[in-house]
Write a protein that holds these residues in place. Structure first.
Motif, PDB file in Angstrom:
ATOM      1  N   PRO A   1     -39.245  17.742 -96.264  1.00 55.51           N
ATOM      2  CA  PRO A   1     -38.242  17.175 -95.930  1.00 55.51           C
ATOM      3  C   PRO A   1     -37.219  17.399 -97.002  1.00 55.51           C
ATOM      4  O   PRO A   1     -37.513  17.522 -97.987  1.00 55.51           O
ATOM      5  CB  PRO A   1     -38.407  15.851 -95.553  1.00 55.51           C
ATOM      6  CG  PRO A   1     -39.729  15.444 -96.401  1.00 55.51           C
ATOM      7  CD  PRO A   1     -40.427  16.960 -96.617  1.00 55.51           C
TER       8      PRO A   1
ATOM      9  N   TRP B   1     -40.296  11.918 -97.317  1.00 56.62           N
ATOM     10  CA  TRP B   1     -40.077  11.393 -95.978  1.00 56.62           C
ATOM     11  C   TRP B   1     -39.475  10.219 -95.623  1.00 56.62           C
ATOM     12  O   TRP B   1     -38.860   9.781 -94.745  1.00 56.62           O
ATOM     13  CB  TRP B   1     -41.651  11.583 -95.405  1.00 56.62           C
ATOM     14  CG  TRP B   1     -42.003  12.840 -94.740  1.00 56.62           C
ATOM     15  CD1 TRP B   1     -42.756  13.618 -95.404  1.00 56.62           C
ATOM     16  CD2 TRP B   1     -41.280  13.586 -93.602  1.00 56.62           C
ATOM     17  NE1 TRP B   1     -42.892  14.984 -94.471  1.00 56.62           N
ATOM     18  CE2 TRP B   1     -42.205  14.549 -93.222  1.00 56.62           C
ATOM     19  CE3 TRP B   1     -40.265  13.037 -92.762  1.00 56.62           C
ATOM     20  CZ2 TRP B   1     -41.700  15.734 -92.346  1.00 56.62           C
ATOM     21  CZ3 TRP B   1     -40.151  13.979 -91.729  1.00 56.62           C
ATOM     22  CH2 TRP B   1     -40.591  15.335 -91.472  1.00 56.62           C
TER      23      TRP B   1
ATOM     24  N   ALA C   1     -35.887  10.611 -96.100  1.00 56.25           N
ATOM     25  CA  ALA C   1     -35.393  11.461 -94.811  1.00 56.25           C
ATOM     26  C   ALA C   1     -35.161  10.356 -93.627  1.00 56.25           C
ATOM     27  O   ALA C   1     -34.162  10.393 -93.091  1.00 56.25           O
ATOM     28  CB  ALA C   1     -36.414  12.459 -94.573  1.00 56.25           C
ATOM     29  N   THR C   2     -36.287   9.763 -93.300  1.00 53.30           N
ATOM     30  CA  THR C   2     -36.178   8.855 -92.187  1.00 53.30           C
ATOM     31  C   THR C   2     -35.464   7.749 -92.357  1.00 53.30           C
ATOM     32  O   THR C   2     -34.733   7.398 -91.306  1.00 53.30           O
ATOM     33  CB  THR C   2     -37.629   8.444 -91.762  1.00 53.30           C
ATOM     34  OG1 THR C   2     -38.414   7.737 -93.046  1.00 53.30           O
ATOM     35  CG2 THR C   2     -38.539   9.735 -91.391  1.00 53.30           C
TER      36      THR C   2
ATOM     37  N   ILE D   1     -34.848  19.903 -87.142  1.00 54.57           N
ATOM     38  CA  ILE D   1     -36.158  19.818 -87.203  1.00 54.57           C
ATOM     39  C   ILE D   1     -36.690  21.188 -86.573  1.00 54.57           C
ATOM     40  O   ILE D   1     -36.553  21.488 -85.492  1.00 54.57           O
ATOM     41  CB  ILE D   1     -36.764  18.769 -86.123  1.00 54.57           C
ATOM     42  CG1 ILE D   1     -35.966  17.359 -86.473  1.00 54.57           C
ATOM     43  CG2 ILE D   1     -38.362  18.502 -86.561  1.00 54.57           C
ATOM     44  CD1 ILE D   1     -34.982  17.110 -85.650  1.00 54.57           C
TER      45      ILE D   1
ATOM     46  N   LEU E   1     -35.967  18.773 -91.342  1.00 57.58           N
ATOM     47  CA  LEU E   1     -37.254  18.341 -91.217  1.00 57.58           C
ATOM     48  C   LEU E   1     -38.290  19.520 -90.854  1.00 57.58           C
ATOM     49  O   LEU E   1     -37.914  20.226 -89.902  1.00 57.58           O
ATOM     50  CB  LEU E   1     -37.325  17.058 -90.415  1.00 57.58           C
ATOM     51  CG  LEU E   1     -36.309  16.060 -90.613  1.00 57.58           C
ATOM     52  CD1 LEU E   1     -36.357  14.844 -89.695  1.00 57.58           C
ATOM     53  CD2 LEU E   1     -36.703  15.433 -92.118  1.00 57.58           C
TER      54      LEU E   1
ATOM     55  N   GLU F   1     -41.500  20.411 -88.915  1.00 55.02           N
ATOM     56  CA  GLU F   1     -42.434  19.965 -87.990  1.00 55.02           C
ATOM     57  C   GLU F   1     -43.681  21.013 -87.714  1.00 55.02           C
ATOM     58  O   GLU F   1     -43.695  22.063 -88.239  1.00 55.02           O
ATOM     59  CB  GLU F   1     -41.470  20.307 -86.513  1.00 55.02           C
ATOM     60  CG  GLU F   1     -42.393  19.352 -85.484  1.00 55.02           C
ATOM     61  CD  GLU F   1     -41.912  19.633 -84.025  1.00 55.02           C
ATOM     62  OE1 GLU F   1     -42.005  18.598 -83.245  1.00 55.02           O
ATOM     63  OE2 GLU F   1     -41.313  20.445 -83.765  1.00 55.02           O
TER      64      GLU F   1
ATOM     65  N   THR G   1     -43.506  15.131 -84.724  1.00 59.00           N
ATOM     66  CA  THR G   1     -42.160  14.693 -84.662  1.00 59.00           C
ATOM     67  C   THR G   1     -42.345  13.428 -84.078  1.00 59.00           C
ATOM     68  O   THR G   1     -41.667  12.140 -84.022  1.00 59.00           O
ATOM     69  CB  THR G   1     -41.303  15.231 -83.471  1.00 59.00           C
ATOM     70  OG1 THR G   1     -41.203  16.704 -83.900  1.00 59.00           O
ATOM     71  CG2 THR G   1     -39.642  14.875 -83.900  1.00 59.00           C
TER      72      THR G   1
ATOM     73  N   VAL H   1     -42.670  11.215 -87.081  1.00 60.26           N
ATOM     74  CA  VAL H   1     -41.207  10.989 -87.654  1.00 60.26           C
ATOM     75  C   VAL H   1     -40.327  10.064 -86.780  1.00 60.26           C
ATOM     76  O   VAL H   1     -40.106   9.000 -87.587  1.00 60.26           O
ATOM     77  CB  VAL H   1     -40.874  12.415 -87.667  1.00 60.26           C
ATOM     78  CG1 VAL H   1     -39.258  12.232 -88.339  1.00 60.26           C
ATOM     79  CG2 VAL H   1     -41.537  13.284 -88.563  1.00 60.26           C
TER      80      VAL H   1
END
Length: 804
Positions: free
Chosen positions: A118, A135, A138-139, A500, A515, A517, A555, A558
């Motif tokens: 990410p 991560w 990012a999330t 993504i 991101l 995947e 995903t 995520v």
């Protein structure tokens, strides 16, 4: 001294040889790296573990769907092969065999463009400068931005972008839409880049979209294809090309291909090629019907039984007195021009004598299968072409019975694998899919009367946050890319973009959060056959063939983390992992198909069950054909509408830009950026249309070197036009118009008609000094919407070509 002007480099032969040896050495290193155990769980030292086979699938948007048999050893992929066929009795001897694209998946997995971690943007948007983040960051950032946009603008300002790079069922698009609907909603779109005109127009004519499976060609004696090219677009065993080939073997039907380019479909089916100018299909149809009228080859009483609007006696109340299609064709309509074969010949490029002959062939055929591909409708007047070709079926009596069709391209019979469920979107507002740049730049122009806005009288705000999943639309596939890039680069307009994907695409460079995947071969899912697999329908159980590399994730996981930051992870997951959703979906199917074994016995085994549609289900509107009074269509009249009542309502109420025109009957409409745009045609005297190449599907696989070498991107130019410009086969050329300039190799060939040029779409855009050296066609395409459905006009272009 050799000069390479397109690279701005001067060099000697010796230096070229030195460069070549260095590149060869680099390629050898890259090749050896591709065989290393890159999986994070793979051993760093060789072992004696035997190779094993695992099963995956190619989920790209070619319309087909193919299982992949993947040879794996020590956590690394050695080879991709066709999956075994368990039972020839199910679908003849049909093997769902992947094409060269599907079989190149190893190289897509081990591609140096792979996204590994990410990242967040650190430079100007579009520069492609990023730094690695966790991560968690990012999330959390995505959750915070979603909350901010909801609180500041409302959910209508969040847009999930159109993208078709991966057709998963439990991750990707389905996971995002489940998340967004549970979070508060998002701005919808309608139509697609591929089919806006045909899918948008057909409800006005047939009431619903339907086409006859190609299996029915076994009962045809004539097949007429308008720009339908299965052999390059649906070329795998999981698509329709094999279905048509087998049907033609049985019937021996004559095939006529009407297309600006002599495609591989014409070669494979031994078709007669009728070269036609792009945008002019409706003019050809009008002249065909003119001949049928003059030679009394059609039954007008029979037409009135099934359709309205051919003659004045069947016109609806909102039509002008002389507004029938027959009036238009015979010259008694408002334009006063008789649509003779001679008239059509000057527009279409097809000789008048051949138009007359074709009319006789269609009218006298016992069962003529008439179909159009999606190239014929991807023009500024695409809806009128759609309407005309469909009307030809009804007027000539070739519909609703064995060996005939509706004029459409048939979708597949679906097997019925469930998607990840989601609640209804609380936002009811929807924009045309091709209009998203305007929803960022000019949201105030959106109304139902200007751009066909649905669900609201106007947009409350422009798009402020965008999610782009498994698609390369932002930086590559949209019209007028220079304009598109300028709009996206201004982060005061669309304030936050999430991308993504698997690779550092041109679109990925516009991300604020980027991101990685899983690729198909790193993913697990239970998937359906795709929309162009025809009457052959099946499901595939795919398991990750290797462990996801680096920090690449599904995903689903995520989105579950983002839902956790937003406070509803349990609602999102319902306590299930992605693997548990997959098993639930299988058990839901098994409850209806009780012959299926338990999931543990078939998990990850490729094609589990394969069926074929029943013949009686393959011919749409057969009941309407048998008894139209007892089985009316869902149109306002209950009949096929040659005069489209609902389109006339748009004619009466919508506001169109200057020079745009729409009509309720299938008129031929000259449009901007075509050869009938006489002033512009003087400056840019070549009509350019795009096509799908065997080398990549849209932009997916375009960065796979072995496929690009097998099928290079080249612009097709007729020898007459090439000679005029001093261009020889293989020359590098500049293709340009007022929208931009690209550099690409020339293919000089008689397989494209004079004054028309054809270029593959999907090459990755790479800008250098104002020139796209990547050869992306969309630096030359416009952003003019088609009038009735506000669809994609990217096959309507005028260009000039010069030797570079």
């Amino acid at each position: 001294m050799a000069t390479l002007p397109f690279l701005n480099i001067e060099t000697t032969r010796r230096k070229l040889l030195e460069y070549s040896s260095k590149l060869s050495a680099t390629a050898a290193v890259a090749s050896s790296l591709a065989t290393l155990p890159l999986s994070k769980k793979a051993s760093a030292t060789p072992t004696s573990a035997p190779a094993e086979f695992k099963y995956s699938a190619c989920l790209v948007n070619c319309g087909s769907r193919c299982a992949l048999k993947v040879k794996v050893q020590d956590g690394r992929i050695l080879q991709v092969e066709p999956a075994d066929t368990d039972s020839d009795a199910v679908f003849g001897e049909h093997q769902i065999r992947p094409c060269l694209r599907g079989r190149s998946n190893k190289f897509r997995v081990y591609n140096p463009d792979r996204l590994k971690y990410p990242m967040k943007r650190v430079g100007k948007r579009g520069e492609g400068k990023f730094e690695r983040i966790s991560w968690q960051e990012a999330t959390q950032t995505i959750a915070d931005q979603l909350t901010r946009v909801y609180d500041t603008y409302g959910p209508e300002a969040v847009y999930f972008q159109y993208g078709t790079g991966a057709y998963y069922h439990t991750q990707g698009r389905e996971a995002w839409l489940r998340l967004l609907t549970q979070a508060g909603g998002y701005l919808n779109y309608f139509n697609s880049y591929s089919t806006a005109q045909i899918n948008g127009m057909t409800p006005f004519t047939w009431g619903k979209y339907a086409g006859t499976h190609f299996t029915e060609i076994e009962d045809s004696d004539l097949v007429v294809l308008f720009s339908l090219n299965l052999s390059e677009t649906r070329m795998s065993g999981g698509g329709q090309v094999e279905e048509m080939r087998r049907a033609l073997e049985k019937s021996g039907a004559k095939v006529i291909l009407i297309d600006p380019r002599y495609t591989d479909s014409g070669v494979v089916s031994d078709a007669e090629w009728l070269p036609i100018k792009p945008t002019t299909d409706a003019a050809l149809v009008a002249a065909l019907i003119h001949t049928m009228l003059k030679e009394e080859l059609i039954d007008e009483e029979q037409i009135s039984k099934y359709a309205i609007g051919f003659g004045r006696d069947t016109l609806p109340a909102n039509a002008a007195e002389n507004g029938s299609y027959k009036d238009y064709i015979l010259g008694s309509g408002k334009d006063g021009v008789e649509k003779t074969p001679q008239w059509a010949a000057t527009i279409t490029g097809i000789p008048a004598k051949r138009i007359v002959q074709l009319a006789r062939e269609i009218a006298n055929a016992k069962a003529c299968y008439i179909a159009q591909g999606w190239g014929a409708q991807r023009h500024h007047n695409g809806e009128h072409s759609v309407h005309a070709i469909q009307s030809l079926c009804v007027i000539s009596g070739h519909f609703g019975r064995a060996g005939t069709n509706t004029g459409n391209w048939a979708y597949s019979t679906k097997y019925g694998v469930p998607l990840l469920p989601r609640p209804a979107n609380p936002v009811k507002t929807a924009i045309p899919v091709f209009s998203w740049t305007d929803a960022i730049e000019n949201p105030e122009i959106f109304t139902p009367e200007t751009l066909g806005l649905k669900g609201a009288d106007k947009l409350q705000h422009g798009i402020k946050m965008m999610i782009n999943q498994a698609g390369n639309v932002l930086g590559n596939q949209h019209g007028d890319l220079n304009r598109t890039r300028q709009i996206l680069a201004d982060d005061s307009k669309c304030e936050f973009i999430v991308v993504i994907d698997n690779h550092m695409t041109p679109t990925a460079k516009f991300a604020d959060i980027l991101l990685p995947e899983t690729t198909y071969l790193e993913a697990s899912d239970l998937v359906d056959n795709a929309y162009a697999s025809g009457s052959n329908h099946f499901m595939i159980s795919m398991e990750n063939t290797i462990e996801p590399m680096w920090e690449v994730r599904s995903t689903y996981d995520v989105c579950a983390d983002i839902a956790g930051h937003l406070g509803f992870k349990q609602t999102f997951t319902e306590g299930r992992s992605q693997a548990q959703w997959i098993e639930k979906h299988y058990n839901d199917i098994r409850a209806k198909r009780t012959y299926l074994p338990e999931f543990e016995k078939v998990r990850g085994t490729g094609v589990i069950d394969q069926q074929r549609a029943k013949k009686e289900d393959s011919i749409p509107f057969a009941d309407f054909y048998q008894d139209p009074a007892a089985n009316p269509l869902t149109t306002p009249s209950g009949k096929f509408e040659i005069f489209a009542t609902k389109v006339q309502e748009r004619v009466d109420t919508w506001v169109l830009p200057d020079g745009h025109y729409m009509t309720a009957i299938p008129e031929y409409v000259p449009v901007p950026n075509s050869h009938m745009d006489l002033e512009k045609f003087q400056k840019f005297p070549l009509q350019m249309t795009g096509f799908h190449t065997k080398g990549h599907t849209h932009s997916t696989y375009a960065n796979v070197g072995v496929v690009a070498e097998a099928v290079p991107d080249e612009i097709w130019i007729n020898p007459i036009n090439a000679q005029q410009r001093g261009i020889e086969n293989g020359d590098m050329v500049h293709v340009f118009n007022e929208y931009g300039k690209i550099l690409v190799a020339a293919k000089v060939t008689n397989r494209v008609m004079p004054d028309v040029t054809a270029m593959p779409q999907g090459a990755w855009s790479v800008m250098k000094n104002g020139v796209d050296i990547g050869g992306c066609i969309n630096n030359l395409t416009s952003h003019l919407f088609s009038p009735i459905t506000k669809g994609n006009p990217q096959h309507t272009n005028l260009v000039e070509i010069q030797k570079a």
